[in-house]
Scaffold this motif. Sequence first.
Motif, PDB file in Angstrom:
ATOM      1  N   UNK A  27      39.815  20.706   1.094  1.00  0.00           N
ATOM      2  CA  UNK A  27      38.709  21.598   1.399  1.00  0.00           C
ATOM      3  C   UNK A  27      37.821  21.014   2.483  1.00  0.00           C
ATOM      4  N   UNK A  28      37.227  21.909   3.268  1.00  0.00           N
ATOM      5  CA  UNK A  28      36.199  21.460   4.193  1.00  0.00           C
ATOM      6  C   UNK A  28      34.946  21.113   3.412  1.00  0.00           C
ATOM      7  N   UNK A  29      34.134  20.258   3.978  1.00  0.00           N
ATOM      8  CA  UNK A  29      32.923  19.796   3.302  1.00  0.00           C
ATOM      9  C   UNK A  29      31.700  20.465   3.895  1.00  0.00           C
ATOM     10  N   UNK A  30      30.852  20.966   3.027  1.00  0.00           N
ATOM     11  CA  UNK A  30      29.590  21.574   3.415  1.00  0.00           C
ATOM     12  C   UNK A  30      28.466  20.655   2.946  1.00  0.00           C
ATOM     13  N   UNK A  31      27.704  20.122   3.904  1.00  0.00           N
ATOM     14  CA  UNK A  31      26.600  19.211   3.590  1.00  0.00           C
ATOM     15  C   UNK A  31      25.303  19.993   3.691  1.00  0.00           C
TER      16      UNK A  31
ATOM     17  N   UNK B 119      33.875  28.077  -3.641  1.00  0.00           N
ATOM     18  CA  UNK B 119      34.844  27.182  -4.254  1.00  0.00           C
ATOM     19  C   UNK B 119      35.897  26.698  -3.273  1.00  0.00           C
ATOM     20  N   UNK B 120      35.921  27.304  -2.071  1.00  0.00           N
ATOM     21  CA  UNK B 120      36.834  26.820  -1.046  1.00  0.00           C
ATOM     22  C   UNK B 120      36.232  25.676  -0.233  1.00  0.00           C
TER      23      UNK B 120
ATOM     24  N   UNK C 244      36.970  14.278   7.273  1.00  0.00           N
ATOM     25  CA  UNK C 244      37.487  15.602   7.577  1.00  0.00           C
ATOM     26  C   UNK C 244      36.421  16.491   8.190  1.00  0.00           C
ATOM     27  N   UNK C 245      36.743  17.753   8.415  1.00  0.00           N
ATOM     28  CA  UNK C 245      35.769  18.674   9.008  1.00  0.00           C
ATOM     29  C   UNK C 245      34.596  18.904   8.051  1.00  0.00           C
ATOM     30  N   UNK C 246      33.394  18.690   8.577  1.00  0.00           N
ATOM     31  CA  UNK C 246      32.183  18.894   7.776  1.00  0.00           C
ATOM     32  C   UNK C 246      31.181  19.687   8.589  1.00  0.00           C
ATOM     33  N   UNK C 247      30.427  20.528   7.910  1.00  0.00           N
ATOM     34  CA  UNK C 247      29.318  21.234   8.548  1.00  0.00           C
ATOM     35  C   UNK C 247      28.036  20.876   7.813  1.00  0.00           C
TER      36      UNK C 247
ATOM     37  N   UNK D  33      25.470  30.344   2.935  1.00  0.00           N
ATOM     38  CA  UNK D  33      26.894  30.478   3.242  1.00  0.00           C
ATOM     39  C   UNK D  33      27.118  31.162   4.582  1.00  0.00           C
ATOM     40  N   UNK D  34      26.240  32.083   4.933  1.00  0.00           N
ATOM     41  CA  UNK D  34      26.348  32.727   6.239  1.00  0.00           C
ATOM     42  C   UNK D  34      26.133  31.709   7.354  1.00  0.00           C
ATOM     43  N   UNK D  35      25.160  30.817   7.174  1.00  0.00           N
ATOM     44  CA  UNK D  35      24.937  29.773   8.173  1.00  0.00           C
ATOM     45  C   UNK D  35      26.174  28.877   8.287  1.00  0.00           C
ATOM     46  N   UNK D  36      26.793  28.567   7.166  1.00  0.00           N
ATOM     47  CA  UNK D  36      27.935  27.651   7.170  1.00  0.00           C
ATOM     48  C   UNK D  36      29.136  28.233   7.881  1.00  0.00           C
TER      49      UNK D  36
END
Length: 242
Positions: free
Chosen positions: A2-6, A33-34, A58-61, A218-221
């Motif tokens: 999964x990609x990481x959301x910070x 959950x993704x 990995x890819x993080x936002x 989530x829209x920002x992400x």
Amino acid sequence: MNRTLILCAHGSTAPRGRAAFAGLVNAVRREAQDLDVVDAFIDEQVPLVAEVVRETSGPRAVVPLLLAYDRPVSVDIVQASHLDPAVSVTAPLGPDWVLAEVGVRRLFEAGARSDDTIVLAAATASDERAVSDVGKAARLLSAVWGGRVHVGTLGGPDTPLADAVDVARAYGRRVVVSSYLLSHGAAHEAMGEAGADVVTQPFLDGGPPDPRLVSLVLARARVPAAAGLDAVPRWGGASSTV
């Protein structure tokens, strides 16, 4: 993987503020959950955002859970993102119509009336871009509320909140401060000492977070970051009265 959301915010010394932020993070985690959702802070709490960047891969936002584009976004968060080219930074949460809608809900909950004088109160606006964002937030609130909204801040180059409240008194009506804050803490306490008749609750008031706030995060992400974030890699391809 999964990609990481910070999710990165100012920390709080207030237990109520910390609990509110944790509630928002957990709500985003349930809806996304993704994504691997982790929290990070600019100050007051740990882990700091640079530490989280170093300890993930990995890819993080990074989504700044901040209500204006100011120094914490343009310096602290962007500098942390430069530790790894796989990290991107999105636009901060505010200003946004969603925040205006929740702000009006807080006004109604506080008992605000159509003949009250409204002052949008923000924390320190550190530079002109932050002042512009706070001014835009007031215009959005004014549009949803349907009446004039003044602006005051707790620091920076814009009108001090106490002065804005004094000006609002000239209308001869009750003064209601609309708290443009994510959660409880020292800034919200300071707003309560500015002399207004009523101060609304912040966007996170201690209960379950408004679903619109979760959707906004989530829209920002999932939308490419706004221009001006110091060329950070992307995911996915002021007036005192308004």
